[in-house]
Write a protein that holds these residues in place. Structure first.
Motif, mmCIF file in Angstrom:
data_model
loop_
_atom_site.group_PDB
_atom_site.id
_atom_site.type_symbol
_atom_site.label_atom_id
_atom_site.label_comp_id
_atom_site.label_asym_id
_atom_site.label_seq_id
_atom_site.Cartn_x
_atom_site.Cartn_y
_atom_site.Cartn_z
ATOM 1 N N LEU A 82 0.813 -1.208 0.000
ATOM 2 C CA LEU A 82 0.000 0.000 0.000
ATOM 3 C C LEU A 82 0.850 1.264 0.000
ATOM 4 O O LEU A 82 2.043 1.225 0.297
ATOM 5 C CB LEU A 82 -0.900 0.024 1.246
ATOM 6 C CG LEU A 82 -1.754 -1.211 1.536
ATOM 7 C CD1 LEU A 82 -2.491 -1.037 2.862
ATOM 8 C CD2 LEU A 82 -2.737 -1.474 0.407
ATOM 9 N N PHE A 83 0.202 2.359 -0.287
ATOM 10 C CA PHE A 83 0.802 3.659 -0.102
ATOM 11 C C PHE A 83 0.249 4.247 1.190
ATOM 12 O O PHE A 83 -0.961 4.408 1.353
ATOM 13 C CB PHE A 83 0.485 4.589 -1.272
ATOM 14 C CG PHE A 83 0.945 6.010 -1.069
ATOM 15 C CD1 PHE A 83 2.265 6.288 -0.757
ATOM 16 C CD2 PHE A 83 0.053 7.066 -1.176
ATOM 17 C CE1 PHE A 83 2.695 7.580 -0.541
ATOM 18 C CE2 PHE A 83 0.469 8.367 -0.978
ATOM 19 C CZ PHE A 83 1.793 8.629 -0.663
ATOM 20 N N ASN A 84 1.150 4.519 2.139
ATOM 21 C CA ASN A 84 0.790 5.130 3.423
ATOM 22 C C ASN A 84 -0.239 4.321 4.212
ATOM 23 O O ASN A 84 -1.090 4.888 4.893
ATOM 24 C CB ASN A 84 0.260 6.552 3.212
ATOM 25 C CG ASN A 84 1.316 7.597 3.476
ATOM 26 O OD1 ASN A 84 2.436 7.291 3.865
ATOM 27 N ND2 ASN A 84 0.964 8.841 3.258
ATOM 28 N N HIS A 85 -0.215 2.994 4.108
ATOM 29 C CA HIS A 85 -1.148 2.104 4.809
ATOM 30 C C HIS A 85 -2.605 2.392 4.424
ATOM 31 O O HIS A 85 -3.521 2.023 5.165
ATOM 32 C CB HIS A 85 -0.987 2.212 6.328
ATOM 33 C CG HIS A 85 0.315 1.674 6.832
ATOM 34 N ND1 HIS A 85 0.608 0.321 6.854
ATOM 35 C CD2 HIS A 85 1.406 2.303 7.319
ATOM 36 C CE1 HIS A 85 1.818 0.151 7.342
ATOM 37 N NE2 HIS A 85 2.322 1.333 7.626
ATOM 38 N N ARG A 87 -5.710 1.485 2.432
ATOM 39 C CA ARG A 87 -6.215 0.314 1.727
ATOM 40 C C ARG A 87 -6.856 0.672 0.391
ATOM 41 O O ARG A 87 -7.055 -0.198 -0.460
ATOM 42 C CB ARG A 87 -7.213 -0.434 2.613
ATOM 43 C CG ARG A 87 -6.571 -1.049 3.850
ATOM 44 C CD ARG A 87 -7.608 -1.676 4.766
ATOM 45 N NE ARG A 87 -8.250 -2.818 4.152
ATOM 46 C CZ ARG A 87 -7.768 -4.057 4.177
ATOM 47 N NH1 ARG A 87 -6.618 -4.300 4.783
ATOM 48 N NH2 ARG A 87 -8.416 -5.035 3.610
ATOM 49 N N ASN A 136 9.833 2.837 4.461
ATOM 50 C CA ASN A 136 8.925 1.692 4.433
ATOM 51 C C ASN A 136 8.337 1.408 5.804
ATOM 52 O O ASN A 136 8.867 1.827 6.830
ATOM 53 C CB ASN A 136 9.667 0.434 3.958
ATOM 54 C CG ASN A 136 10.368 0.642 2.645
ATOM 55 O OD1 ASN A 136 9.833 1.255 1.743
ATOM 56 N ND2 ASN A 136 11.588 0.135 2.543
ATOM 57 N N ASP A 169 0.046 -5.827 5.847
ATOM 58 C CA ASP A 169 0.425 -4.991 4.714
ATOM 59 C C ASP A 169 1.850 -4.506 4.855
ATOM 60 O O ASP A 169 2.412 -4.475 5.952
ATOM 61 C CB ASP A 169 -0.552 -3.823 4.511
ATOM 62 C CG ASP A 169 -0.416 -2.709 5.541
ATOM 63 O OD1 ASP A 169 0.645 -2.082 5.616
ATOM 64 O OD2 ASP A 169 -1.392 -2.460 6.259
ATOM 65 N N SER A 171 4.031 -1.082 3.344
ATOM 66 C CA SER A 171 3.713 0.220 2.760
ATOM 67 C C SER A 171 4.969 1.043 2.509
ATOM 68 O O SER A 171 5.929 0.988 3.282
ATOM 69 C CB SER A 171 2.794 1.023 3.690
ATOM 70 O OG SER A 171 1.509 0.459 3.780
ATOM 71 N N VAL A 173 5.896 4.853 2.695
ATOM 72 C CA VAL A 173 5.258 5.921 3.464
ATOM 73 C C VAL A 173 5.965 7.256 3.272
ATOM 74 O O VAL A 173 7.157 7.317 2.965
ATOM 75 C CB VAL A 173 5.212 5.571 4.964
ATOM 76 C CG1 VAL A 173 4.312 4.371 5.208
ATOM 77 C CG2 VAL A 173 6.606 5.291 5.511
#
Length: 222
Positions: A82-85, A87, A136, A169, A171, A173
């Motif tokens: 993911l991007f920045n946690h 969803r 990350n 996940d 991510s 970040v």
């Protein structure tokens, strides 16, 4: 060895996130055979974290080598990249084969194939390539029996994770910040001393209105 199915939904109080702050394990963007990839380490082994504050405990943490071995054997493992946690900003997924995970001597390594026709995925890839995104994180859970608590000579609590029971996940970040980033800049002793001091100190009101009330009270008593 029987591997239990991982729960896909976890109560937020049990979900933990850790961030990689070291410059030695930054996420990397590259192309290979006409495809685009991001790769890096979501976790590193045998490295002390900064001071953490969770569940009213201040501590440092170490993830032991081998902590991910069992969960990575789970045939039902479904880890999202993911991007920045977020969803809603999924970039790849282990169950579809676009995200691969492995534990090596350094830590938990990931490689994600990034789609070319998804706008936010293009943005993330370009920002990593340009060097604006480079940190990350990962979301996980543990059970109490797989954690060992100890204390250093200086009183610092140390939490050692022997086994990760859930991996949800990975991510990339924007800011690899812990829940209370001010903790990292202060010693455990200083924090505990300040807590005791605050408990003992009387509350002093310095507002003008309070001063006026005191003056009126004095006049009534004289």
């Amino acid at each position: 060895m029987e591997v239990k199915k991982q729960k896909q939904y976890l109560n937020s109080k049990d979900l933990e996130r850790r961030f990689i702050l070291s410059n030695e394990v930054e996420v990397r963007a590259f192309e290979e055979e006409g495809k685009r990839f991001l790769e890096g380490y979501a976790s590193v082994f045998e490295k002390r974290s900064v001071l953490l504050l969770e569940n009213n405990k201040i501590f440092q943490e170490i993830i032991q080598r081998g902590a991910f071995d069992e969960i990575l054997l789970n045939e039902n493992l479904d880890v999202k990249f993911l991007f920045n946690h977020d969803r809603s900003k999924m970039l790849a997924r282990s169950s579809s084969g676009t995200l691969s995970l492995k534990a090596d001597e350094v830590g938990l390594f990931f490689r994600a194939e990034i789609p070319m026709n998804v706008s936010y995925a293009n943005d993330v890839y370009e920002l990593v390539l340009r060097g604006d995104l480079f940190q990350n994180s990962f979301a996980f859970s543990v059970v109490p029996n797989d954690v060992v608590w100890s204390k250093d000579a200086d009183g610092t609590r140390l939490r050692t994770i022997k086994r990760v029971s859930g991996l949800y996940d990975v991510s990339v970040v924007i800011d690899a910040a812990y829940p209370d980033t001010s903790i990292a800049a202060r010693s455990l002793k200083e924090i505990e001393e300040n807590e005791v001091k605050l408990e003992k100190e009387p509350i002093i009101y310095k507002s003008d209105s309070y001063k006026r009330k005191l003056e009126i009270l004095k006049l009534k008593l004289t």
